[in-house]
Design a protein around this motif. Sequence first.
Motif, mmCIF file in Angstrom:
data_model
loop_
_atom_site.group_PDB
_atom_site.id
_atom_site.type_symbol
_atom_site.label_atom_id
_atom_site.label_comp_id
_atom_site.label_asym_id
_atom_site.label_seq_id
_atom_site.Cartn_x
_atom_site.Cartn_y
_atom_site.Cartn_z
ATOM 1 N N THR A 1 5.618 2.696 -0.665
ATOM 2 C CA THR A 1 5.753 3.411 0.676
ATOM 3 C C THR A 1 4.989 4.685 0.725
ATOM 4 O O THR A 1 4.247 5.093 1.309
ATOM 5 C CB THR A 1 7.008 3.131 1.306
ATOM 6 N N GLU A 2 5.420 5.359 -0.553
ATOM 7 C CA GLU A 2 5.160 6.656 -0.773
ATOM 8 C C GLU A 2 3.591 6.710 -0.733
ATOM 9 O O GLU A 2 2.670 7.652 -0.366
ATOM 10 C CB GLU A 2 5.944 7.444 -1.831
ATOM 11 N N PHE A 3 3.062 5.809 -1.763
ATOM 12 C CA PHE A 3 1.539 5.691 -2.061
ATOM 13 C C PHE A 3 0.703 5.492 -0.625
ATOM 14 O O PHE A 3 0.021 5.998 -0.146
ATOM 15 C CB PHE A 3 1.348 4.625 -3.038
ATOM 16 N N ASP A 4 1.184 4.344 0.348
ATOM 17 C CA ASP A 4 0.460 3.986 1.506
ATOM 18 C C ASP A 4 0.500 5.096 2.254
ATOM 19 O O ASP A 4 -0.587 5.520 2.977
ATOM 20 C CB ASP A 4 1.250 2.717 1.829
ATOM 21 N N ARG A 5 1.673 5.686 2.537
ATOM 22 C CA ARG A 5 1.664 7.029 3.310
ATOM 23 C C ARG A 5 0.700 8.119 2.621
ATOM 24 O O ARG A 5 -0.070 8.717 3.779
ATOM 25 C CB ARG A 5 3.100 7.489 3.388
ATOM 26 N N GLN A 6 0.745 8.596 1.640
ATOM 27 C CA GLN A 6 -0.174 9.454 1.156
ATOM 28 C C GLN A 6 -1.679 8.807 1.320
ATOM 29 O O GLN A 6 -2.724 9.820 1.653
ATOM 30 C CB GLN A 6 -0.068 9.655 -0.247
ATOM 31 N N ALA A 7 -1.778 7.696 0.780
ATOM 32 C CA ALA A 7 -3.295 7.328 1.058
ATOM 33 C C ALA A 7 -3.963 7.449 2.714
ATOM 34 O O ALA A 7 -4.991 7.737 2.757
ATOM 35 C CB ALA A 7 -3.382 5.762 0.645
ATOM 36 N N GLU A 8 -2.989 7.250 3.597
ATOM 37 C CA GLU A 8 -3.407 7.225 5.058
ATOM 38 C C GLU A 8 -3.783 8.877 5.431
ATOM 39 O O GLU A 8 -4.642 9.246 5.994
ATOM 40 C CB GLU A 8 -2.215 6.867 5.936
ATOM 41 N N VAL A 9 -2.861 9.622 4.742
ATOM 42 C CA VAL A 9 -2.931 11.474 5.163
ATOM 43 C C VAL A 9 -4.405 11.621 4.291
ATOM 44 O O VAL A 9 -5.155 12.269 5.231
ATOM 45 C CB VAL A 9 -1.842 11.951 4.517
ATOM 46 N N THR A 10 -4.661 11.109 3.048
ATOM 47 C CA THR A 10 -5.751 11.536 2.675
ATOM 48 C C THR A 10 -7.017 10.795 3.520
ATOM 49 O O THR A 10 -8.166 11.662 3.429
ATOM 50 C CB THR A 10 -5.677 10.914 1.075
ATOM 51 N N ARG A 11 -7.028 9.718 3.735
ATOM 52 C CA ARG A 11 -8.050 9.176 4.524
ATOM 53 C C ARG A 11 -8.308 9.726 5.752
ATOM 54 O O ARG A 11 -9.392 9.977 6.215
ATOM 55 C CB ARG A 11 -7.496 7.667 4.856
#
Length: 372
Positions: free
Chosen positions: A218-228
């Motif tokens: 969940t943390e990885f997916d959230r950070q990937a969305e912010v970075t994107r």
Amino acid sequence: MDFNLKKLTSDAGVFFTRAVQFTEEKLGSAEKTELDAHLENLIARADCTKNWTEKIFRQTEVLLQPNPSARIEEFFYEKLDKKIPSRTTNGELLGQYMLDAAKDFGPGTPYGSTLITVGEYQSRLGGAEREFLQTSAINFLTPLRNFLEGDWRTISKERRLLENRRLDLDICKARVKKAKQAEAKAAAEPDFQETRPRNYVLSASASAAEQELRVAQTEFDRQAEVTRLLLEGISSTHVNHLRCLHEFVEAQATYYAQCHQYMQELQKELSRYPNSFASNAKPSTSATCPSPVSSATLPGVSPPCLASSSTPGHRKAKVLYDYDAHDTSELSLLADELITVYTVPGMDPDWLVGERGNQKGKVPVTYLELLS
């Protein structure tokens, strides 16, 4: 103090496990979660934008301020958040030197009066350069610097955080994998004396690892969305930099047009001044004109006398500088060549008619040395 020590110990443990995971990935002994293709493309595009923006920014700084010492001084003023002192341009400094020299030589002398005129125009050129430098710094350099020191730092911070979240995710995946392998091994080789306690412990360990994996995912997916979202903003950066580039070119065009105008005005001013080259260029009025020259042969020049170089009024002259004709009525010159010159009634005293073989045309007196 205990809380800080515990936090420090925990952070050190997290850093160590991430370092182990990163090393094992480099050695090929651990699996690595790959980012999706779209995100990878955005990262590559952002890196390309940053690298070229940095190179363009640095080279523009060199173009606007070639002196490395001055650039270092301006850099420290910016870091100390202080106003950069106004700097005299080279053109303004040269103009001031010429004006000071004219005072010593005498403003009434030909050399002194010419120095005053040229010095004033050099100061104007320096002022135009100063305005160009200020406009370029505000409209072009500042937006590029803001991207490198603002937007790009934010993007880099979020990318580092994404990489940490990925390492944490892969660590959790490895733990789940090990827990399941241990649980499967225990089921395949039961110990009849301790079957229930050991299986219970292994099952609980696997469940805890799976829970940590879900949180890490969940943390990885959230950070990937912010970075994107941040990386997709690079398109807006390109649009902004494109507008700034147009403004930079406009500033350059305005600057060079001003310089060209000033130099044309300066040439006209100098052409009005009396000079030593024209002191002996008075024509002989006794020369006759046996036949006129067709106006098509020499547009804009009155028909001269068709006489040889020995005819009164015709003299040899040495060309001092190269001169490019501005229209068909003028004659182009090459430095150090010899031509025949003469004047015609009603002609501007700053101009002579020059002959070279079958070619003839108006030539400026200031480019000639009249020979006896």
